[in-house]
Design an enzyme around this catalytic site. Structure first.
Site, PDB file in Angstrom:
ATOM      1  N   ARG A 211       4.179   6.048   4.541  1.00 23.23           N
ATOM      2  CA  ARG A 211       4.652   6.213   3.166  1.00 23.23           C
ATOM      3  C   ARG A 211       5.277   7.587   3.017  1.00 23.23           C
ATOM      4  NH1 ARG A 211       0.675   2.285  -0.046  1.00 23.23           N
ATOM      5  NH2 ARG A 211       0.963   0.619   1.472  1.00 23.23           N
ATOM      6  N   GLU A 213       5.953   9.332   0.444  1.00 27.60           N
ATOM      7  CA  GLU A 213       5.673  10.047  -0.810  1.00 27.60           C
ATOM      8  C   GLU A 213       5.346  11.507  -0.522  1.00 27.60           C
ATOM      9  OE1 GLU A 213       5.872   8.790  -3.796  1.00 27.60           O
ATOM     10  OE2 GLU A 213       6.112   6.676  -3.283  1.00 27.60           O
ATOM     11  N   ARG A 219      -6.556  12.973  -0.675  1.00 31.50           N
ATOM     12  CA  ARG A 219      -6.815  11.546  -0.439  1.00 31.50           C
ATOM     13  C   ARG A 219      -5.567  10.746  -0.055  1.00 31.50           C
ATOM     14  NH1 ARG A 219      -6.628  12.723  -5.645  1.00 31.50           N
ATOM     15  NH2 ARG A 219      -5.320  11.453  -6.962  1.00 31.50           N
ATOM     16  N   HIS A 220      -4.474  11.441   0.258  1.00 29.57           N
ATOM     17  CA  HIS A 220      -3.257  10.759   0.689  1.00 29.57           C
ATOM     18  C   HIS A 220      -2.802  11.225   2.061  1.00 29.57           C
ATOM     19  CE1 HIS A 220      -2.227   8.850  -3.159  1.00 29.57           C
ATOM     20  NE2 HIS A 220      -2.749   9.917  -3.725  1.00 29.57           N
ATOM     21  N   GLU A 357      -9.751   4.510  -5.282  1.00 29.39           N
ATOM     22  CA  GLU A 357      -9.369   3.151  -4.925  1.00 29.39           C
ATOM     23  C   GLU A 357      -9.392   2.983  -3.402  1.00 29.39           C
ATOM     24  OE1 GLU A 357      -5.560   2.089  -6.535  1.00 29.39           O
ATOM     25  OE2 GLU A 357      -5.363   0.351  -5.211  1.00 29.39           O
ATOM     26  N   SER A 360      -6.586  -2.992  -2.380  1.00 31.11           N
ATOM     27  CA  SER A 360      -5.753  -3.642  -3.368  1.00 31.11           C
ATOM     28  C   SER A 360      -5.422  -5.022  -2.828  1.00 31.11           C
ATOM     29  CB  SER A 360      -4.508  -2.784  -3.562  1.00 31.11           C
ATOM     30  OG  SER A 360      -3.591  -3.456  -4.344  1.00 31.11           O
ATOM     31  N   ARG A 408      -9.711   6.050   3.884  1.00 29.13           N
ATOM     32  CA  ARG A 408     -10.445   6.181   2.625  1.00 29.13           C
ATOM     33  C   ARG A 408     -11.840   5.585   2.747  1.00 29.13           C
ATOM     34  NH1 ARG A 408      -6.546   5.554  -2.665  1.00 29.13           N
ATOM     35  NH2 ARG A 408      -5.294   7.406  -2.201  1.00 29.13           N
TER      36      ARG A 408
END
Length: 434
Positions: A211, A213, A219-220, A357, A360, A408
């Site tokens: 990703r 981002e 946490r990323h 989270e 998903s 995570r």
RNA sequence: GCCCGGGUGGUGUAGUGGCCCAUCAUACGACCCUGUCACGGUCGUGACGCGGGUUCAAAUCCCGCCUCGGGCGCCA
């Protein structure tokens, strides 16, 4: 070095060769102790200056911390030694010298900050705590695999170089593929769906996702490990059942097989596997409970996404893993199916740890016309996804699944402050090497 | 993408205008020490991210750059 004996296996009376790193040298004057560390632990080597070969003693005394050494000798029972045994050496060899100025202290006497540790990960992983995390990670993956296999799911591997993005939304890393534009895959979503329409029906994948981002949080990651599941003829509730089973299995595997590692992390006492029966809150209940905590300046209203602060408040309130179900259709991806009796509600769900989270998922849209409409609504060109959508014309069963963030899971399981602790060589906004 | 905070010996830190040619711990070097287990003791080596500015005086204040961390957004 095939007759090498591990530190933990040295039995009194044996003649052994031990090999490892110089953990410490304690020179008391007439006697000195060389502590050798290997993957199983540490063992003490006794050096009596007046009674042993002077050259050998000098060699041992000159060895720098963290140098690799080989010691031949006799193992003797010795109550005064840290492990109850010590090696009385007949020969000591320095195999690989270490510099005296190390970029961090593997003995752990002086801490080092995470960036320093990651820059020198090899040295960092000589520390018991760092090592323990990755032993546990391996056990989590084994536990998860076993649970999936017991559930008759087939492990698959899907491409990480792709022609188009998966769901739109998140940023992709562009690459050049023989002169053509391509991307690093952000999720195996589309591919695992193609598999449920195949004869394989039920699949899982443990693999990297990418990703682009530019977030900068504990946490990323820009490269993470996704644990994905998808099954034909499942609805979202059945997918949630599997999710509970798999996550619980990971905890159980660690509780059962990682006693030493949990000990090293100081978690042996408190480590507890979840019940395997996670509360299922609807989105509506979730925002009501968040509003009731008064944690947010402004009350949430139907249709809002859950802000991080709200997630934390709810997590504290619930106090264990839980699901949030029945999200507003508008804030879940188009490939997730809406309820048949209420088109404004999505079958999508999130599985939360009190801190964040984790998962998903949802039941997928398997009707071709609806799927095409979804692409268009999302502003994506269905033509580009033809390799995917056309299979929905050839008999695509109803199906459901989810994706779990592997790091995570480990981070929340072990109470790690930073997700980078759970990756050997993390990729983040600032870090591309090592 | 927006916002906030930080960079002092190898490592981790103290120091918020003069008391600092910079504190402490650890590491490193020398010496002493025969049962240490974060061994102990004495002595010693070693640092203010870079550039500019303010000031009699800058690690400390200001500006720019580099670099790192964090919060939010978004997500797993």
């Amino acid at each position: 070095m095939d007759e090498r004996t591990y530190a933990a296996d040295a039995e009194p009376g044996a003649t052994v060769t031990v090999a490892g790193w110089v953990h410490e040298l304690r020179d008391l004057g007439g006697i000195a102790f060389l502590i050798v560390r290997d993957t199983t632990g540490r063992i003490q080597v006794k050096l009596e200056k007046d009674e042993m070969d002077a050259d050998m003693v000098d060699t041992a005394l000159d060895a720098n911390r963290e140098s690799v050494v080989r010691v031949d000798g006799a193992v003797e029972e010795e109550p005064r030694a840290p492990t109850g045994v010590e090696v009385v050496p007949t020969d000591v060899e320095v195999i690989a010298e270490a510099d005296t100025q190390l970029p961090l202290d593997p003995s752990g006497k002086v801490g080092a900050e995470l960036p320093t540790r990651l820059d020198n990960r090899t040295l960092d992983l000589r520390r018991e705590e760092a090592q323990a995390i990755f032993e546990i990670r391996a056990e989590v993956l084994r536990g998860v695999r076993d649970a999936f296999r017991a559930h008759k799911a087939t492990e698959i591997n899907t491409p990480k170089i792709v022609a188009t993005g998966t769901e739109g939304g998140t940023e992709l890393f562009p690459i050049t593929y023989f002169g053509e534009e391509a991307f690093m895959n952000q999720s195996p979503q589309l591919f695992k769906q193609l598999m449920v329409g195949s004869g394989v029906e039920r699949v899982f994948e443990i693999g990297p996702i990418f990703r682009a981002e530019e977030h900068n949080t504990p946490r990323h990651l820009n490269e993470a490990t996704s644990i994905d599941f998808e099954s034909a003829f499942y609805d979202h509730t059945e997918a949630m059942d599997v999710c509970e089973t798999v996550v619980t299995a990971a905890y159980d595997a660690v509780a059962e097989n990682c006693e030493r590692e949990l000990e090293a992390l100081g978690l042996a006492e408190e480590f507890e596997a979840p019940s395997g029966d996670f509360p299922r809150l609807t989105y509506e209940e979730a925002i009501e409970r968040i509003n009731a905590t008064d944690a947010l300046d402004e009350q949430l209203v139907w249709g809002d996404d859950l802000p991080t602060e709200g997630e934390h408040a709810l997590g504290q309130d619930v106090g264990e893993h839980y699901f949030i179900t029945d999200w507003p259709a508008d804030i879940k991806p188009f490939y997730i199916k809406n309820h048949d009796d209420d088109e404004t509600l999505s079958t999508g769900f999130d599985m939360m740890h009190p801190r964040m989270e984790l998962v998903s998922g949802g039941q997928r849209e398997h009707r071709h016309d609806r799927l095409i409409a979804g692409f268009e609504q999302q502003g994506l060109d269905p033509e580009q996804f033809e390799y995917y959508t056309k299979m929905f014309n050839y008999g695509m069963p109803p199906h459901a699944g989810w994706g779990l963030g592997g790091e995570r899971l480990i981070m929340t399981m072990l109470g790690l402050d930073n997700i980078r602790e759970a990756v050997l060589f993390p990729r983040d906004r600032q870090r591309l090497s090592p």
